[in-house]
Design an enzyme around this catalytic site. Structure first.
Site, PDB file in Angstrom:
ATOM      1  N   ASP A  89       0.447  -1.139   0.183  1.00  0.00           N
ATOM      2  CA  ASP A  89      -0.060   0.516   0.073  1.00  0.00           C
ATOM      3  C   ASP A  89       0.734   1.505   0.295  1.00  0.00           C
ATOM      4  OD1 ASP A  89       0.831  -0.649   2.642  1.00  0.00           O
ATOM      5  OD2 ASP A  89      -0.750  -1.082   3.166  1.00  0.00           O
ATOM      6  N   ASP A 137       1.862   4.853   1.596  1.00  0.00           N
ATOM      7  CA  ASP A 137       0.766   5.354   3.178  1.00  0.00           C
ATOM      8  C   ASP A 137       1.679   7.047   2.088  1.00  0.00           C
ATOM      9  OD1 ASP A 137       0.348   3.726   4.273  1.00  0.00           O
ATOM     10  OD2 ASP A 137       2.450   3.120   4.202  1.00  0.00           O
ATOM     11  N   ASP A 146       9.502   4.121  13.211  1.00  0.00           N
ATOM     12  CA  ASP A 146       9.867   2.520  13.482  1.00  0.00           C
ATOM     13  C   ASP A 146      10.693   2.003  13.426  1.00  0.00           C
ATOM     14  OD1 ASP A 146       8.566   2.594  11.251  1.00  0.00           O
ATOM     15  OD2 ASP A 146       7.780   0.690  12.193  1.00  0.00           O
TER      16      ASP A 146
HETATM   17  P1  ATP Z   1       3.746  -2.548   5.251  1.00  0.00           P
HETATM   18  O1  ATP Z   1       2.623  -1.719   4.603  1.00  0.00           O
HETATM   19  O2  ATP Z   1       4.136  -2.772   4.143  1.00  0.00           O
HETATM   20  O3  ATP Z   1       3.636  -3.125   6.023  1.00  0.00           O
HETATM   21  P2  ATP Z   1       4.822  -0.623   5.783  1.00  0.00           P
HETATM   22  O4  ATP Z   1       6.033   0.043   6.456  1.00  0.00           O
HETATM   23  O5  ATP Z   1       4.207   0.912   5.389  1.00  0.00           O
HETATM   24  O6  ATP Z   1       4.563  -1.634   5.955  1.00  0.00           O
HETATM   25  P3  ATP Z   1       2.053   0.293   8.038  1.00  0.00           P
HETATM   26  O7  ATP Z   1       1.636  -0.589   8.752  1.00  0.00           O
HETATM   27  O8  ATP Z   1       1.679   0.917   6.558  1.00  0.00           O
HETATM   28  O9  ATP Z   1       4.187  -0.137   7.336  1.00  0.00           O
HETATM   29  O10 ATP Z   1       2.686   2.086   8.269  1.00  0.00           O
HETATM   30  C1  ATP Z   1       3.455   3.098   7.331  1.00  0.00           C
HETATM   31  C2  ATP Z   1       4.500   3.234   8.166  1.00  0.00           C
HETATM   32  O11 ATP Z   1       4.121   4.087   9.385  1.00  0.00           O
HETATM   33  C3  ATP Z   1       5.585   3.170   8.457  1.00  0.00           C
HETATM   34  O12 ATP Z   1       6.460   2.887   7.255  1.00  0.00           O
HETATM   35  C4  ATP Z   1       6.033   3.265   9.529  1.00  0.00           C
HETATM   36  O13 ATP Z   1       6.992   4.354   8.961  1.00  0.00           O
HETATM   37  C5  ATP Z   1       4.880   3.708  10.382  1.00  0.00           C
HETATM   38  N1  ATP Z   1       4.872   3.378  11.416  1.00  0.00           N
HETATM   39  C6  ATP Z   1       3.384   2.402  11.511  1.00  0.00           C
HETATM   40  N2  ATP Z   1       3.357   1.615  12.558  1.00  0.00           N
HETATM   41  C7  ATP Z   1       4.101   2.360  13.361  1.00  0.00           C
HETATM   42  C8  ATP Z   1       4.608   2.392  15.003  1.00  0.00           C
HETATM   43  N3  ATP Z   1       3.841   1.485  15.806  1.00  0.00           N
HETATM   44  N4  ATP Z   1       5.538   2.958  15.299  1.00  0.00           N
HETATM   45  C9  ATP Z   1       6.119   3.803  14.282  1.00  0.00           C
HETATM   46  N5  ATP Z   1       6.052   3.970  12.948  1.00  0.00           N
HETATM   47  C10 ATP Z   1       5.151   3.050  12.746  1.00  0.00           C
HETATM   48 MG    MG Z   2       2.010   0.316   4.594  1.00  0.00          MG
END
Ligand code: ATP
Ligand code: MG
Length: 469
Positions: A75, A77, A159
């Site tokens: 996805d 963001d 994170d």
């Molecule tokens: P994927 O969507 O492939 O699972 P992602 O890194 O995009 O991986 P998401 O859960 O969509 O993960 O979150 C988007 C972004 O928000 C992350 O890349 C990170 O920068 C931030 N993020 C998400 N959850 C947390 C958290 N618990 N603590 C700190 N930052 C977070």
């Molecule tokens: Mg994501």
């Protein structure tokens, strides 16, 4: 991919370590391979609209990270300096969600682009009004986090270093705030800041570290790995509904087996399935581990072949052996009919399980059906085989029976025969099914049951031969 690696390496010779400064490394378009061709049009539309509305906007997190790794992002963001209300003002297809994190969702048919406002630092000692938008528990966990800030503050709040990469659609630059590109090259999952503090703020980061390590085929860096075993119990403070979400991400994304093994290695699995963990630790239990492993492998295979899966099947697989143990324990202390023992054991197991993962009702229902069908499938006499066959969850129950037979069938000829019988029953022409039912030799264990009242005969129903799952 080679070009991508070469370019990334050239531009990131800085030593890889968790950052202390907030000065980003800015890569111009010729220094990185992040192309708009690899992004969703909806995400680009959102970036352009925010920019033309006078706001800063960046693609951040998985969208940038995965493109750099040559992986298709799950996805996209987006992060901006516009507030949620300002975002809403720009998009008709926008809804605001979340309490803990207030976010905007811009909806394009089935695709949702998540837009967040830059998060800032929260120092509750500084300003009383801050407590309205930011809240921390006694353990240091962030309960609410709606203080807005600048892009560099936002980067520090993310994170992992590989998740603090920001792409601008205005000038096509990538802003690397935490040496994330160096960590992508070194294949390191590294928390930004002090690992213990970051895990205390949000213990789910421990699960995320594992998930990214298996998904991206990376290693968790030593300092990020170090506190996990000691802090794992903080996951007990995570609401069961959020644990369910994390369960889906860990077990329903094609990497279930790898995640299961790694969760066990870090002693975190017990926070999802305490009862299963207990049984796994009993040396006498020989079937559970191969059974779960097989179920996880099947799930991964189905997901990677784009076949349908339901989390209910995995819940059933996880709880099958604890359920058998509980039935055994009940039978030792009380005289119950097999059905009563089954249902009381099931309700005890479920109420215990729900304390860890909040399994939504619809999945609980299917899971129970799968488990109940194991008994129904073993009783084939009279009209029972047809009834089981017509059950809406027959297919899932049958698949579950096959799985059991694959693991236990070698030592249980009865189970192997049962699984084979059902396999044959489905492909046998209707007229010879009756013959199959008559030829079953019923063992005492499958026929021993309390006498049933005779019911009025029902009108004959047609046998449903379509797959019901
Ligand atoms: P994927 O969507 O492939 O699972 P992602 O890194 O995009 O991986 P998401 O859960 O969509 O993960 O979150 C988007 C972004 O928000 C992350 O890349 C990170 O920068 C931030 N993020 C998400 N959850 C947390 C958290 N618990 N603590 C700190 N930052 C977070
Ligand atoms: Mg994501």
């Amino acid at each position: 991919m080679n070009l991508c690696k070469r370019v990334l390496k050239k531009s990131t010779s800085r030593k890889s370590k968790a950052p202390t400064s907030t000065e980003p490394t800015v890569l111009t378009r010729d220094q990185h391979p992040v192309s708009r061709k690899l992004m969703s049009n909806s995400a680009l539309k959102v970036l352009y609209r925010l920019n033309s509305g006078g706001y800063d906007a960046y693609l951040v997190g998985g969208g940038v990270r995965d493109i750099l790794l040559g992986v298709t992002p799950k996805d996209f963001d987006i992060v901006t300096n516009a507030t949620p209300e300002e975002i809403k003002g720009l998009f008709r297809n926008c809804r605001l969600i979340g309490r803990r994190f207030r976010l905007a969702h811009i909806v394009f048919g089935r695709e949702i682009i998540e837009v967040a406002t830059f998060r800032g630092h929260h120092d509750s000692t500084k300003d009383d009004s801050a407590s309205k938008v930011s809240k921390q528990s006694d353990e240091g966990m962030l309960l609410r986090d709606n203080i807005y800030g600048s892009i560099d503050e936002d980067a520090e709040r993310r994170d992992f270093t590989i998740n603090a990469l920001y792409y601008s659609a205005k000038d096509f630059t990538v802003h690397d705030f935490a040496n994330g590109i160096a960590d992508i090259n070194a294949k390191q999952i590294r928390l930004i800041g002090d690992p213990e503090t970051r895990y205390r703020e949000d213990p789910v980061r421990m699960l995320r570290a594992i998930r990214f390590a298996t998904k991206l085929d990376m290693e968790i860096s030593s300092e990020t790995k170090a506190p996990i075993k000691e802090l794992g119990s903080l996951l007990e403070n995570i609401p069961p509904a959020r644990m369910f979400e994390e369960f889906l991400k860990l077990f329903m994304s094609g990497k279930a087996e790898a995640n299961f093994n790694m969760l066990r290695e870090y002693s975190l699995f017990k926070h999802f399935f305490p009862l299963v963990d207990q049984v796994l630790n009993q040396e006498t239990e020989v079937y559970l581990l191969p059974f779960i492993t097989k179920a996880l492998q099947n799930t991964d295979e189905r997901i990677n072949n784009e076949q349908r899966v339901t989390p209910a099947f995995l819940f059933a697989a996880m709880l099958w052996y604890p359920l058998q143990e509980q039935i055994k324990a009940l039978n030792e202390t009380a005289h119950l009919t097999p059905q009563d023992a089954f249902f009381s054991a099931m309700s005890e197991i479920m109420s215990e399980q729900q304390r860890s993962i909040g399994i939504p009702k619809r999945f609980q229902g299917v899971m129970k059906d799968i488990l109940i069908l194991q008994d129904k499938l073993s009783r084939r006499e009279g009209k029972r085989a047809y009834k089981a066959f017509e059950h809406p969850k027959f297919r899932a129950g049958y698949d579950f029976l096959l799985l059991r037979s694959e693991i236990e069938g070698v030592n249980s000829p009865e189970l192997a025969e049962l699984a084979k019988w059902w396999t044959d029953f489905q492909v046998t022409p209707p007229e010879t099914r009756e013959q199959m039912i008559k030829s079953v030799v019923y063992s005492r264990s499958t026929t021993k049951r309390s006498p049933r009242k005779k019911r009025k005969p029902k009108a004959k129903t047609a046998v449903n031969t379509t797959e019901s799952e």
